[in-house]
Enzyme design. Structure first.
Site, mmCIF file in Angstrom:
data_model
loop_
_atom_site.group_PDB
_atom_site.id
_atom_site.type_symbol
_atom_site.label_atom_id
_atom_site.label_comp_id
_atom_site.label_asym_id
_atom_site.label_seq_id
_atom_site.Cartn_x
_atom_site.Cartn_y
_atom_site.Cartn_z
ATOM 1 N N THR A 58 2.139 32.860 11.796
ATOM 2 C CA THR A 58 1.728 31.834 10.838
ATOM 3 C C THR A 58 0.977 32.507 9.694
ATOM 4 O OG1 THR A 58 1.541 30.179 12.582
ATOM 5 C CG2 THR A 58 0.373 29.738 10.526
ATOM 6 N N GLU A 95 0.358 25.912 22.922
ATOM 7 C CA GLU A 95 -0.203 26.615 24.077
ATOM 8 C C GLU A 95 0.055 25.813 25.346
ATOM 9 O OE1 GLU A 95 -4.137 28.260 23.922
ATOM 10 O OE2 GLU A 95 -4.122 28.248 21.739
ATOM 11 N N LYS A 144 4.426 25.132 8.349
ATOM 12 C CA LYS A 144 3.550 25.138 9.524
ATOM 13 C C LYS A 144 2.186 24.519 9.198
ATOM 14 C CE LYS A 144 2.587 26.514 13.813
ATOM 15 N NZ LYS A 144 2.697 27.921 14.221
ATOM 16 N N HIS A 151 -0.880 16.882 12.074
ATOM 17 C CA HIS A 151 -1.228 16.670 13.485
ATOM 18 C C HIS A 151 -2.737 16.423 13.626
ATOM 19 C CE1 HIS A 151 2.527 19.288 14.558
ATOM 20 N NE2 HIS A 151 2.839 18.088 14.101
ATOM 21 N N TYR A 191 6.562 6.883 3.248
ATOM 22 C CA TYR A 191 5.206 7.233 2.815
ATOM 23 C C TYR A 191 4.890 8.721 2.991
ATOM 24 C CZ TYR A 191 4.601 2.151 3.135
ATOM 25 O OH TYR A 191 4.761 0.800 3.003
ATOM 26 N N ARG A 193 6.734 11.130 1.340
ATOM 27 C CA ARG A 193 7.397 11.823 0.244
ATOM 28 C C ARG A 193 6.383 12.064 -0.872
ATOM 29 N NH1 ARG A 193 11.801 13.173 3.164
ATOM 30 N NH2 ARG A 193 13.099 11.387 3.730
ATOM 31 N N GLY A 199 -0.761 2.018 -4.455
ATOM 32 C CA GLY A 199 -1.370 0.901 -5.169
ATOM 33 C C GLY A 199 -0.823 -0.410 -4.645
ATOM 34 N N CYS A 202 -1.876 -4.622 -1.325
ATOM 35 C CA CYS A 202 -2.223 -4.491 0.101
ATOM 36 C C CYS A 202 -3.058 -3.261 0.433
ATOM 37 C CB CYS A 202 -0.946 -4.489 0.948
ATOM 38 S SG CYS A 202 -0.053 -6.067 0.929
ATOM 39 N N ARG A 265 -0.950 -5.419 -9.960
ATOM 40 C CA ARG A 265 -2.231 -5.371 -9.266
ATOM 41 C C ARG A 265 -2.482 -3.998 -8.656
ATOM 42 N NH1 ARG A 265 -1.522 -10.444 -5.386
ATOM 43 N NH2 ARG A 265 0.601 -9.614 -5.465
#
Length: 374
Positions: A58, A95, A144, A151, A191, A193, A199, A202, A265
């Site tokens: 990594t 692990e 990664k 996560h 959601y 991308r 906005g 909600c 809104r």
């Protein structure tokens, strides 16, 4: 064998799987990567056969370009892509279940410099039951970190919901068991991308409501509270991109919070426009849905009450916006906005906040185009 030189000489493919331990300040120690590349490069110096070197460790974006690749070339005296191959092939192992995870990966990612190394790795992994994705080195190095950051955020999010539920004597296990059954919005690509800020009527309202409710109950929700701050920072990020241009004549195509609606809104594009106005920019705005609603009377009250300045800047067509601007912001993905792709008039600079579907290299040959996150 413990003879690295002999191993490299006899191998077609060399996988580097060394550690990248964390320092107390959070930085990573890449000395093992560098030392491995020194030894592998030295071994390659006198090897005639084409060999592919693959980093499995990594590594942060830029590390292979700044450390691994230059070190290999310096110590081998050879060029990557010509004399030997190179790729980044991040591992996705946990692990305790590493062997199982190797044979049952969620995906296989190959960040390749040369096609020959990519082909070799694809053949190596062809029996594994997972999508195989071949991309560039830079993108592969970020995968990664995107995975692990998400996560960690998922764990923190679930625990914040858990703390709030417990405060009100709600079983959070039931709540989250229902939550994860939604694979259309909650556990899906929706959601996830990169694009502009959220906005509408909600999300901002509900985030404010639940965090205020938590504060009154003396429950801390730092992750959820940070969503609004992060959203505001993203709007400022877009504002700064627009301000890189010297021109103060800016057009906006799409000002509603998403395509297919006239709803203004808490539209982040409205907030962006207001920030530009505050800094002296001259705006011209077109949004087919908002213009139609304006003529029909709906949204009129909202425009006059909340954004009276913007109401005066609404134009009747994309053409009007192009005639009155040097920089054009794509605020949402309405199809008619794609006309600006390939538009050379006035040397328009296009700032795409939405990710227009046809914004590919072929269509961008005649414009100065910049995406907000690409």
């Amino acid at each position: 064998t413990t003879d690295l030189n002999a191993a490299v000489i006899k191998s077609e493919l060399v996988l580097v799987c060394v550690g990248t331990p964390s320092s107390p300040d959070g930085s990573l120690d890449f000395s093992q990567i560098e030392r491995s590349c020194v030894e592998i490069g030295t071994a390659l110096k006198n090897k005639k056969a084409y060999t592919s070197v693959v980093i499995r460790s990594t590594v942060l974006p830029g590390v292979v370009q700044e450390i691994a690749m230059p070190t290999l070339e310096a110590y081998s005296g050879k060029k990557i892509g010509k004399d030997f191959g190179f790729a980044l092939n991040p591992e996705f192992l946990r692990e305790g279940t590493a062997v199982y995870d190797f044979y049952h990966p969620p995906k296989t990612v190959i960040g390749e410099v040369d096609k020959k190394t990519g082909d070799l790795l694809e053949a190596l992994y062809q029996s594994l039951p997972a999508p195989l994705i071949r991309i560039g080195i830079a993108e592969a190095s970020m995968i990664k970190y995107a995975d692990n950051a998400f996560h960690a955020i998922k764990v923190a999010f679930a625990n914040e919901i858990g703390r709030l539920c417990k405060k009100f004597d709600i079983d959070s296990r039931i709540v989250m068991n229902v939550f994860v059954q939604d694979t259309k919005l909650n556990l899906s690509p929706v959601y996830l991308r990169p694009g502009f800020a959220f906005g509408g009527s909600c999300l901002p309202k509900d985030i404010r409501a639940i965090t205020r409710h938590a504060r009154h109950a003396d429950v801390k929700l730092p992750l959820i509270e940070a969503a609004l701050e992060s959203n505001s920072e993203h709007i400022q990020f877009a504002t700064d991109i627009v301000k890189k241009d010297s021109s103060k004549r800016v057009g906006i195509l799409g000002i509603s919070f998403k395509e297919g609606t006239d709803d203004l809104r808490e539209s982040p594009v409205v907030e962006l426009a207001q920030r530009l106005l505050d800094e002296g920019y001259k705006l011209s705005i077109f949004d087919k849905n908002v213009s139609t609603a304006r003529k029909n009377g709906s949204n009129n009250d909202y425009l006059k009450k909340n954004v009276p300045d913007l109401e005066k800047m609404l134009t009747d067509s994309v053409e009007d916006v192009l005639n009155e601007s040097d920089v054009v912001i794509i605020g949402n993905r309405n199809k008619e906005h794609e006309v600006v792709l390939g538009e050379l008039r006035n040397g328009h600079r296009i700032v795409d906040l939405s990710g227009l579907e046809n914004a590919n290299q072929e269509n961008l040959s005649e414009v100065k185009y910049e995406g907000i996150c690409w």
